[in-house]
Design a protein around this motif. Structure first.
Motif, PDB file in Angstrom:
ATOM      1  N   THR A  53       0.832  -1.207   0.000  1.00  0.00           N
ATOM      2  CA  THR A  53       0.000   0.000   0.000  1.00  0.00           C
ATOM      3  C   THR A  53       0.866   1.257   0.000  1.00  0.00           C
ATOM      4  N   LEU A  54       1.904   1.272   0.816  1.00  0.00           N
ATOM      5  CA  LEU A  54       2.788   2.433   0.889  1.00  0.00           C
ATOM      6  C   LEU A  54       3.508   2.653  -0.429  1.00  0.00           C
ATOM      7  N   ILE A  55       3.905   1.565  -1.091  1.00  0.00           N
ATOM      8  CA  ILE A  55       4.579   1.681  -2.397  1.00  0.00           C
ATOM      9  C   ILE A  55       3.624   2.264  -3.430  1.00  0.00           C
ATOM     10  N   VAL A  56       2.373   1.766  -3.428  1.00  0.00           N
ATOM     11  CA  VAL A  56       1.371   2.277  -4.373  1.00  0.00           C
ATOM     12  C   VAL A  56       1.098   3.761  -4.107  1.00  0.00           C
ATOM     13  N   LEU A  57       0.967   4.126  -2.827  1.00  0.00           N
ATOM     14  CA  LEU A  57       0.731   5.523  -2.469  1.00  0.00           C
ATOM     15  C   LEU A  57       1.890   6.415  -2.900  1.00  0.00           C
ATOM     16  N   PHE A  58       3.113   5.945  -2.683  1.00  0.00           N
ATOM     17  CA  PHE A  58       4.283   6.735  -3.040  1.00  0.00           C
ATOM     18  C   PHE A  58       4.374   6.911  -4.554  1.00  0.00           C
ATOM     19  N   GLY A  59       4.162   5.810  -5.299  1.00  0.00           N
ATOM     20  CA  GLY A  59       4.187   5.901  -6.762  1.00  0.00           C
ATOM     21  C   GLY A  59       3.089   6.804  -7.296  1.00  0.00           C
ATOM     22  N   GLY A  60       1.885   6.669  -6.729  1.00  0.00           N
ATOM     23  CA  GLY A  60       0.785   7.532  -7.153  1.00  0.00           C
ATOM     24  C   GLY A  60       1.066   8.994  -6.862  1.00  0.00           C
ATOM     25  N   THR A  61       1.720   9.261  -5.726  1.00  0.00           N
ATOM     26  CA  THR A  61       2.051  10.640  -5.367  1.00  0.00           C
ATOM     27  C   THR A  61       3.037  11.248  -6.357  1.00  0.00           C
ATOM     28  N   LEU A  62       4.056  10.483  -6.754  1.00  0.00           N
ATOM     29  CA  LEU A  62       5.033  10.979  -7.728  1.00  0.00           C
ATOM     30  C   LEU A  62       4.354  11.328  -9.052  1.00  0.00           C
ATOM     31  N   LEU A  63       3.419  10.470  -9.485  1.00  0.00           N
ATOM     32  CA  LEU A  63       2.698  10.743 -10.736  1.00  0.00           C
ATOM     33  C   LEU A  63       1.768  11.944 -10.579  1.00  0.00           C
ATOM     34  N   ALA A  64       0.981  11.948  -9.494  1.00  0.00           N
ATOM     35  CA  ALA A  64      -0.010  13.012  -9.297  1.00  0.00           C
ATOM     36  C   ALA A  64       0.642  14.375  -9.104  1.00  0.00           C
ATOM     37  N   ALA A  65       1.822  14.397  -8.507  1.00  0.00           N
ATOM     38  CA  ALA A  65       2.518  15.666  -8.295  1.00  0.00           C
ATOM     39  C   ALA A  65       3.196  16.178  -9.555  1.00  0.00           C
ATOM     40  N   GLY A  66       3.300  15.315 -10.581  1.00  0.00           N
ATOM     41  CA  GLY A  66       3.935  15.740 -11.830  1.00  0.00           C
ATOM     42  C   GLY A  66       5.442  15.659 -11.798  1.00  0.00           C
ATOM     43  N   VAL A  67       5.990  14.893 -10.846  1.00  0.00           N
ATOM     44  CA  VAL A  67       7.447  14.800 -10.722  1.00  0.00           C
ATOM     45  C   VAL A  67       8.059  14.149 -11.958  1.00  0.00           C
ATOM     46  N   VAL A 123     -11.860  25.525 -11.673  1.00  0.00           N
ATOM     47  CA  VAL A 123     -12.111  26.859 -11.115  1.00  0.00           C
ATOM     48  C   VAL A 123     -10.845  27.718 -11.103  1.00  0.00           C
ATOM     49  N   LEU A 124      -9.712  27.108 -10.728  1.00  0.00           N
ATOM     50  CA  LEU A 124      -8.465  27.870 -10.618  1.00  0.00           C
ATOM     51  C   LEU A 124      -7.614  27.790 -11.881  1.00  0.00           C
ATOM     52  N   ASN A 125      -8.076  26.994 -12.856  1.00  0.00           N
ATOM     53  CA  ASN A 125      -7.377  26.848 -14.140  1.00  0.00           C
ATOM     54  C   ASN A 125      -5.953  26.317 -13.987  1.00  0.00           C
ATOM     55  N   GLU A 126      -5.748  25.445 -12.998  1.00  0.00           N
ATOM     56  CA  GLU A 126      -4.456  24.795 -12.856  1.00  0.00           C
ATOM     57  C   GLU A 126      -4.380  23.613 -13.831  1.00  0.00           C
ATOM     58  N   HIS A 127      -3.208  23.419 -14.421  1.00  0.00           N
ATOM     59  CA  HIS A 127      -3.047  22.335 -15.385  1.00  0.00           C
ATOM     60  C   HIS A 127      -2.871  21.004 -14.663  1.00  0.00           C
ATOM     61  N   VAL A 128      -3.725  20.057 -14.985  1.00  0.00           N
ATOM     62  CA  VAL A 128      -3.622  18.697 -14.447  1.00  0.00           C
ATOM     63  C   VAL A 128      -3.618  17.745 -15.638  1.00  0.00           C
ATOM     64  N   SER A 129      -2.478  17.077 -15.867  1.00  0.00           N
ATOM     65  CA  SER A 129      -2.324  16.213 -17.038  1.00  0.00           C
ATOM     66  C   SER A 129      -2.986  14.859 -16.808  1.00  0.00           C
ATOM     67  N   ALA A 130      -3.085  14.087 -17.891  1.00  0.00           N
ATOM     68  CA  ALA A 130      -3.656  12.739 -17.799  1.00  0.00           C
ATOM     69  C   ALA A 130      -2.797  11.857 -16.897  1.00  0.00           C
ATOM     70  N   LEU A 131      -1.458  12.042 -16.962  1.00  0.00           N
ATOM     71  CA  LEU A 131      -0.567  11.259 -16.108  1.00  0.00           C
ATOM     72  C   LEU A 131      -0.794  11.589 -14.628  1.00  0.00           C
ATOM     73  N   GLN A 132      -1.052  12.859 -14.349  1.00  0.00           N
ATOM     74  CA  GLN A 132      -1.337  13.250 -12.964  1.00  0.00           C
ATOM     75  C   GLN A 132      -2.659  12.653 -12.480  1.00  0.00           C
ATOM     76  N   TRP A 133      -3.663  12.629 -13.354  1.00  0.00           N
ATOM     77  CA  TRP A 133      -4.924  11.998 -12.981  1.00  0.00           C
ATOM     78  C   TRP A 133      -4.724  10.502 -12.721  1.00  0.00           C
ATOM     79  N   GLY A 134      -3.816   9.889 -13.504  1.00  0.00           N
ATOM     80  CA  GLY A 134      -3.476   8.494 -13.241  1.00  0.00           C
ATOM     81  C   GLY A 134      -2.872   8.323 -11.853  1.00  0.00           C
ATOM     82  N   GLY A 135      -2.052   9.291 -11.446  1.00  0.00           N
ATOM     83  CA  GLY A 135      -1.484   9.261 -10.104  1.00  0.00           C
ATOM     84  C   GLY A 135      -2.543   9.401  -9.027  1.00  0.00           C
ATOM     85  N   VAL A 136      -3.531  10.257  -9.271  1.00  0.00           N
ATOM     86  CA  VAL A 136      -4.638  10.414  -8.322  1.00  0.00           C
ATOM     87  C   VAL A 136      -5.377   9.091  -8.145  1.00  0.00           C
TER      88      VAL A 136
END
Length: 317
Positions: free
Chosen positions: A142-156, A277-290
């Motif tokens: 679970t921690l590995i999945v969370l960490f990997g998802g965070t890296l993707l969602a943050a756009g790293v 609402v804030l017009n922040e860019h969220v890519s498809a890869l970031q949504w995959g991380g979410v």
């Protein structure tokens, strides 16, 4: 179904907050004004509900005992020791609001909420350290999945780490630590008390702390009657009042595991609003991380659900 919906809507309410805070900053309001008015609104609403609850208890006592001047044990059962314990337990949620909202000055709201969600694995580590037990295999996965998802969602993986404000990252992670401590302490502070009174006293503790750190001059200089009142009311309603009530209604009926899964709906709501609402860019890869982060939150409960039929089969044998 209504209890599931209750917890879901409570989590959605939390997901709205970061967008409102960014809008308030855009109008020139400060951190102390934003958090102070949020907790003040929550304080007034919570004590209004507590008064209404006490009035209903009084009427019920009158109907049952026929006594024109009944005393209600629920409210009186909270000694000052209990009240101070609840106030102390409520202070971490004020600290969480302060550091989380402060991070929004440096990083996008979509990244801030992802950092806040690191409380999931931070809480696991705190619990493991306090109990001196190593996390099991499912929790490590679970921690590995969370960490990997965070890296993707943050756009790293797309942007690298050079584009991130380290101060914002630090405050975002501090918010996650503070929220983990709030979950740990709040569950142990006078759990037998009525949730309405618990919430009111915990909000009181958070409000006192914020007013000490940021004296509420806006209450006396006329600033409160500007748009600040609107932002404070929305933040107090969706952040300090509605979610605790909805969770108090739903969680006892659906359990902590399902509540954790439903509570994770805060994340996609916050990211979606930051994009729309804030017009922040969220890519498809970031949504995959979410989606990966949400899977990481749900993974322990999915494992437990899978194990239940096996346990029932063994018991029959």
């Amino acid at each position: 179904m209504k209890y599931i919906l209750s917890v879901f809507l409570g989590a959605v309410s939390y997901g709205i907050l970061s967008t409102i805070v960014v809008k308030a900053y855009g109008q020139g309001y400060t951190l102390g004004e934003v958090v102070g008015t949020q907790l003040l609104t929550g304080f007034l609403l919570a004590w209004g509900l507590a008064w209404f609850t006490k009035w209903k208890e009084n009427r019920k006592a009158m109907a049952q005992a026929g006594d024109p001047n009944p005393t209600v044990a629920t409210a009186a059962a909270l000694t000052w020791k209990h009240r101070l314990m609840l106030m102390a337990a409520g202070m971490p949620t004020a600290i969480t609001g302060l550091v989380y909202y402060h991070s929004l000055r440096y990083i996008p709201a979509s990244l801030a909420i992802i950092l806040l969600f690191q409380f999931t694995w931070i809480g696991v580590l705190i619990q493991a350290a306090s109990q001196r037990k190593r996390p099991n295999g499912v929790m490590i996965i679970t921690l590995i999945v969370l960490f990997g998802g965070t890296l993707l969602a943050a756009g790293v993986l797309e942007q690298g780490t050079g584009g991130f404000n380290l101060m914002g990252i630090l405050f975002g992670l501090l918010a996650a630590v503070s929220y983990s401590l709030f979950i740990l302490f709040s569950g142990k502070a006078v759990p037998e008390a009525n949730p309405v009174y618990r919430s009111a006293w915990m909000l009181t503790g958070g409000l006192v702390l914020v007013f000490v750190l940021f004296p509420p001059t806006y209450l006396f200089n006329g600033e409160i009657v500007s748009q600040l009142m609107m932002f404070g009311f929305l933040l107090g309603l969706f952040g300090a009042f509605i979610p605790p009530i909805l969770f108090a209604v739903g969680v006892p009926h659906i359990g902590g595991g399902m509540s954790s899964i439903l509570g994770a709906s805060e994340l996609p709501v916050a990211v979606m609003l930051s994009s729309l609402v804030l017009n922040e860019h969220v890519s498809a890869l970031q949504w995959g991380g979410v989606i990966l982060v949400l899977l990481g939150v749900a993974l322990p409960e999915l494992y437990k659900f899978k194990q239940r039929p096996q346990a029932r089969t063994l018991s029959y044998k």
